[in-house]
Design a protein around this motif. Structure first.
Motif, PDB file in Angstrom:
ATOM      1  N   THR A  60      12.210 -21.302  22.137  1.00 20.18           N
ATOM      2  CA  THR A  60      11.558 -21.147  23.444  1.00 20.18           C
ATOM      3  C   THR A  60      12.613 -20.705  24.443  1.00 20.18           C
ATOM      4  O   THR A  60      13.739 -21.186  24.401  1.00 20.18           O
ATOM      5  N   TYR A  61      12.243 -19.782  25.298  1.00 20.48           N
ATOM      6  CA  TYR A  61      13.130 -19.451  26.426  1.00 20.48           C
ATOM      7  C   TYR A  61      12.263 -19.026  27.594  1.00 20.48           C
ATOM      8  O   TYR A  61      11.051 -18.809  27.448  1.00 20.48           O
ATOM      9  N   TRP A  62      12.891 -18.949  28.761  1.00 18.30           N
ATOM     10  CA  TRP A  62      12.152 -18.651  29.979  1.00 18.30           C
ATOM     11  C   TRP A  62      12.813 -17.506  30.740  1.00 18.30           C
ATOM     12  O   TRP A  62      14.034 -17.296  30.623  1.00 18.30           O
ATOM     13  N   SER A  63      11.998 -16.817  31.517  1.00 21.93           N
ATOM     14  CA  SER A  63      12.572 -15.856  32.461  1.00 21.93           C
ATOM     15  C   SER A  63      12.057 -16.209  33.850  1.00 21.93           C
ATOM     16  O   SER A  63      10.966 -16.768  33.997  1.00 21.93           O
ATOM     17  N   SER A  64      12.879 -15.910  34.841  1.00 25.93           N
ATOM     18  CA  SER A  64      12.492 -16.121  36.233  1.00 25.93           C
ATOM     19  C   SER A  64      12.628 -14.770  36.923  1.00 25.93           C
ATOM     20  O   SER A  64      13.737 -14.246  37.063  1.00 25.93           O
ATOM     21  N   ASP A  65      11.498 -14.189  37.298  1.00 22.93           N
ATOM     22  CA  ASP A  65      11.501 -12.798  37.758  1.00 22.93           C
ATOM     23  C   ASP A  65      10.913 -12.643  39.149  1.00 22.93           C
ATOM     24  O   ASP A  65       9.949 -13.327  39.513  1.00 22.93           O
ATOM     25  N   THR A  66      11.479 -11.683  39.865  1.00 25.24           N
ATOM     26  CA  THR A  66      10.929 -11.306  41.163  1.00 25.24           C
ATOM     27  C   THR A  66      11.152  -9.807  41.333  1.00 25.24           C
ATOM     28  O   THR A  66      11.515  -9.112  40.377  1.00 25.24           O
ATOM     29  N   CYS A  67      10.954  -9.307  42.537  1.00 24.26           N
ATOM     30  CA  CYS A  67      11.165  -7.889  42.823  1.00 24.26           C
ATOM     31  C   CYS A  67      12.587  -7.478  42.441  1.00 24.26           C
ATOM     32  O   CYS A  67      13.542  -8.204  42.715  1.00 24.26           O
ATOM     33  N   LYS A  68      12.727  -6.318  41.827  1.00 28.68           N
ATOM     34  CA  LYS A  68      14.042  -5.808  41.398  1.00 28.68           C
ATOM     35  C   LYS A  68      14.721  -4.987  42.494  1.00 28.68           C
ATOM     36  O   LYS A  68      15.823  -4.482  42.286  1.00 28.68           O
ATOM     37  N   HIS A  69      14.027  -4.779  43.609  1.00 27.15           N
ATOM     38  CA  HIS A  69      14.572  -3.945  44.700  1.00 27.15           C
ATOM     39  C   HIS A  69      15.092  -2.626  44.104  1.00 27.15           C
ATOM     40  O   HIS A  69      16.267  -2.268  44.261  1.00 27.15           O
ATOM     41  N   CYS A  70      14.179  -1.948  43.416  1.00 25.44           N
ATOM     42  CA  CYS A  70      14.500  -0.760  42.611  1.00 25.44           C
ATOM     43  C   CYS A  70      15.206   0.332  43.419  1.00 25.44           C
ATOM     44  O   CYS A  70      15.006   0.457  44.631  1.00 25.44           O
ATOM     45  N   ASP A  71      15.982   1.139  42.697  1.00 21.89           N
ATOM     46  CA  ASP A  71      16.674   2.279  43.330  1.00 21.89           C
ATOM     47  C   ASP A  71      15.650   3.272  43.891  1.00 21.89           C
ATOM     48  O   ASP A  71      15.820   3.791  44.992  1.00 21.89           O
ATOM     49  N   ASN A  72      14.643   3.570  43.106  1.00 17.41           N
ATOM     50  CA  ASN A  72      13.574   4.477  43.547  1.00 17.41           C
ATOM     51  C   ASN A  72      12.241   3.745  43.381  1.00 17.41           C
ATOM     52  O   ASN A  72      11.554   3.917  42.372  1.00 17.41           O
ATOM     53  N   PRO A  73      11.873   2.927  44.358  1.00 13.88           N
ATOM     54  CA  PRO A  73      10.737   2.008  44.162  1.00 13.88           C
ATOM     55  C   PRO A  73       9.388   2.719  44.024  1.00 13.88           C
ATOM     56  O   PRO A  73       9.010   3.513  44.877  1.00 13.88           O
ATOM     57  N   ASP A  74       8.679   2.417  42.939  1.00 15.98           N
ATOM     58  CA  ASP A  74       7.338   2.969  42.740  1.00 15.98           C
ATOM     59  C   ASP A  74       6.382   2.472  43.819  1.00 15.98           C
ATOM     60  O   ASP A  74       5.448   3.176  44.214  1.00 15.98           O
TER      61      ASP A  74
END
Ligand code: SF4
Ligand code: SF4
Ligand code: SF4
Length: 158
Positions: A60-74
């Motif tokens: 089992t593992y977990w990820s904690s994700d939010t906005c990546k503040h992308c270089d070229n945001p879609d």
């Protein structure tokens, strides 16, 4: 080259406690089902038979994700109201509520599912790196809340 603030996540020591997710919801006053940060659990594996004994071989593992503040945001490209901007000084992608019409195109465009529709406002919303806290030289709420200290603000050059 420009500066980019990021929140790095060290998966190795994450316990999946979701304190970061709760702190974010609390800070941004989000309703049930609305998230700017999400903790997701992944699990897999099987069982092994050794003689008459069945042994678990699972993970089992977990990820904690939010906005990546992308270089070229879609999300930015999809917004017909120019309600989303990327700060050239720190790379943070901000959604300006006052310009948002709630059309939800940004929400559909984001490949990371980082935009929430805020039912109480009828507008889209996302992580803004806790702008008010940052203005006071404090870490974002999720970073401060993590008991394992696996979320860290980093500055990168891109
Ligand atoms: S909301 Fe999505 S597309 Fe926009 S900057 Fe964040 S991760 Fe990228
Ligand atoms: S919901 Fe708001 S921010 Fe998103 S695309 Fe529509 S106007 Fe732009
Ligand atoms: S608060 Fe820290 S340890 Fe808990 S789920 Fe979030 S990143 Fe993982």
């Amino acid at each position: 080259m420009s500066m980019q603030l990021t929140i790095d996540f060290n998966e190795k020591y994450c316990t999946g406690c979701a304190t970061c997710q709760i702190a974010c919801k609390d800070k941004n006053n989000l309703n049930p089902g609305e998230f700017f940060r999400r903790v997701t659990e992944y699990e897999g594996g099987s069982y092994r038979k050794v003689g008459e004994t069945i042994l678990p071989d699972v993970y089992t593992y977990w990820s904690s994700d939010t906005c990546k503040h992308c270089d070229n945001p879609d999300c930015l490209a999809a917004c017909p109201s120019c309600a989303i901007t990327k700060n050239p000084e720190n790379g943070i992608v901000v959604l300006h509520y006052e310009s948002c019409t709630g059309c939800r195109r940004c929400e559909r465009a984001c490949p990371h599912h980082a935009i929430a529709f805020l039912s109480a406002l009828g507008k889209a919303g996302k992580c803004d790196f806790c702008r008010d806290l940052r203005d006071q030289d404090q870490d974002p709420a999720c970073v401060s809340a993590c008991p394992m200290r696996v979320l860290k603000v980093q500055t990168a050059l891109r």
